[in-house]
Design an enzyme around this catalytic site. Structure first.
Site, PDB file in Angstrom:
ATOM      1  CG  ASP A  84      -2.263   0.809   1.534  1.00  0.00           C
ATOM      2  OD1 ASP A  84      -2.368   1.324   0.349  1.00  0.00           O
ATOM      3  OD2 ASP A  84      -2.880   1.635   1.982  1.00  0.00           O
ATOM      4  CG  HIS A  85      -0.557   5.110   0.583  1.00  0.00           C
ATOM      5  ND1 HIS A  85      -0.964   6.229  -0.153  1.00  0.00           N
ATOM      6  CD2 HIS A  85      -1.517   4.679   0.895  1.00  0.00           C
ATOM      7  CE1 HIS A  85      -2.094   6.303  -0.151  1.00  0.00           C
ATOM      8  NE2 HIS A  85      -2.727   5.611   0.777  1.00  0.00           N
ATOM      9  CG  HIS A 183      -4.850   7.956   3.552  1.00  0.00           C
ATOM     10  ND1 HIS A 183      -4.913   9.420   2.946  1.00  0.00           N
ATOM     11  CD2 HIS A 183      -4.835   7.141   3.608  1.00  0.00           C
ATOM     12  CE1 HIS A 183      -4.666   8.765   1.118  1.00  0.00           C
ATOM     13  NE2 HIS A 183      -5.038   6.953   2.470  1.00  0.00           N
ATOM     14  CG  HIS A 211      -7.246   4.985  -0.429  1.00  0.00           C
ATOM     15  ND1 HIS A 211      -5.125   5.747  -0.640  1.00  0.00           N
ATOM     16  CD2 HIS A 211      -6.811   4.045  -1.549  1.00  0.00           C
ATOM     17  CE1 HIS A 211      -5.449   4.553  -1.943  1.00  0.00           C
ATOM     18  NE2 HIS A 211      -6.081   3.254  -2.384  1.00  0.00           N
ATOM     19  N   GLY A 212      -8.972   6.208   3.438  1.00  0.00           N
ATOM     20  CA  GLY A 212      -9.415   6.548   4.330  1.00  0.00           C
ATOM     21  C   GLY A 212     -11.068   5.956   4.634  1.00  0.00           C
ATOM     22  CB  SER A 214     -10.406   4.079   9.975  1.00  0.00           C
ATOM     23  OG  SER A 214      -9.460   3.761   9.607  1.00  0.00           O
ATOM     24  CG  ASN A 233      -7.283   0.630   0.884  1.00  0.00           C
ATOM     25  OD1 ASN A 233      -7.953  -0.568   0.001  1.00  0.00           O
ATOM     26  ND2 ASN A 233      -6.270   1.586   0.199  1.00  0.00           N
TER      27      ASN A 233
END
Length: 285
Positions: A84-85, A183, A211-212, A214, A233
């Site tokens: 990742d990233h 993120h 992404h991000g 959460s 993600n």
């Protein structure tokens, strides 16, 4: 069970109008918790190792990667490994030999033409070595301690027309899109632009990645999956519950010195969170 391929899991999820969850792992406890949660939910899952996690482990990829591969091969559900990233081509090359079937090459911080050129080179190399490649267009924000981008800042949202051209010219297999998440959010308060997501889903021939996640509430996350997100993600959510559980355990056992007590508490908290989030992202299917 043998190690699964990220591309196959994402394609299968997209065909079922649901998503595969990809959890970032930093410690062996993360790995064990994600797999235990996936087994409890009877769901495939992706283990992600970020370039930042490798830096934390003194720049060494193989110790955590080999532990993850061994745990994945013993799992009762399909488990894939994803890098990742990644910004360093050297690390991308290492990942291909360490059990990773896919990688997210991160050049989104660069101007468009430089992002495209770097991503094209990464995609060409990855495909030549049997890897599935993900990229990002538009900035999700919040990476490396940076604050989230303002909704009206240049590049803060992915443009569908630009994204269609980027996917065509770069040759990537999936695209992470900026639609309102960030993120490293520690509160689940993100509000996504579902109309933009719909336009992106209609414009692009590849699976979309969020992404991000959460920081995205359950209802928003489920709506995003129903709207075209095929890979979700998640990282910070696990770190929050792990840290909270360890803090409570240490506070409640001030004389304890054996790390297994608080690590077990942290692992259990992460497992419960994985079970819950897997139900959210797979509910649409």
């Amino acid at each position: 069970m043998s190690l699964a391929a990220t591309g196959a899991l994402v394609s299968e999820a997209a065909a079922k109008s649901c998503a595969v969850a990809a959890f970032n792992v930093i410690t062996l406890e993360h790995v064990e918790a994600v797999i235990a949660g996936a087994e409890a939910a009877r769901s495939p899952v992706v283990l992600q190792v970020s370039e930042n996690a490798v830096k934390f482990r003194h720049g060494q990829l193989l110790p955590l990667a080999r532990a993850a591969v061994t745990a994945a091969e013993a799992a009762a559900v399909p488990v894939a490994l994803h890098m990742d990233h990644v910004k360093e081509h050297g690390l991308l090359h290492q990942a291909a030999d360490a059990g990773f079937s896919s990688a997210m090459f991160d050049a989104a911080h660069l101007p468009y033409e430089q992002n495209l050129a770097a991503t094209r080179a990464a995609a060409d190399w990855a495909h030549a070595h049997g890897m599935w490649i993900e990229a990002e267009l538009g900035e999700v924000g919040g990476k490396d301690g940076q604050p989230p981008l303002d909704a009206h800042a240049p590049g803060a949202r992915t443009d569908p027309g630009e994204a269609r051209q980027f996917v065509r010219d770069s040759g990537v297999d999936a695209l992470a899109v900026a639609v309102g998440s960030s993120h490293a959010m520690t509160s689940r308060t993100a509000s996504l632009n579902h109309e933009l997501l719909k336009r992106l889903d209609e414009a692009l021939p590849v699976p979309l990645v969020l992404h991000g996640s959460s920081g995205v509430p359950d209802e928003e996350l489920a709506t995003a999956v129903a709207g075209g997100i095929a890979k979700v993600n998640i990282g910070t959510a696990l770190n929050i519950v792990m840290t909270d559980a360890i803090r409570r355990h240490v506070t409640g056992h001030p004389g304890a010195v054996d790390p297994r007590g608080y690590l077990a508490a942290g692992r259990k908290a992460m497992t419960d969170t994985v079970v819950h989030l897997l139900a959210v992202v797979r509910a649409s299917g």
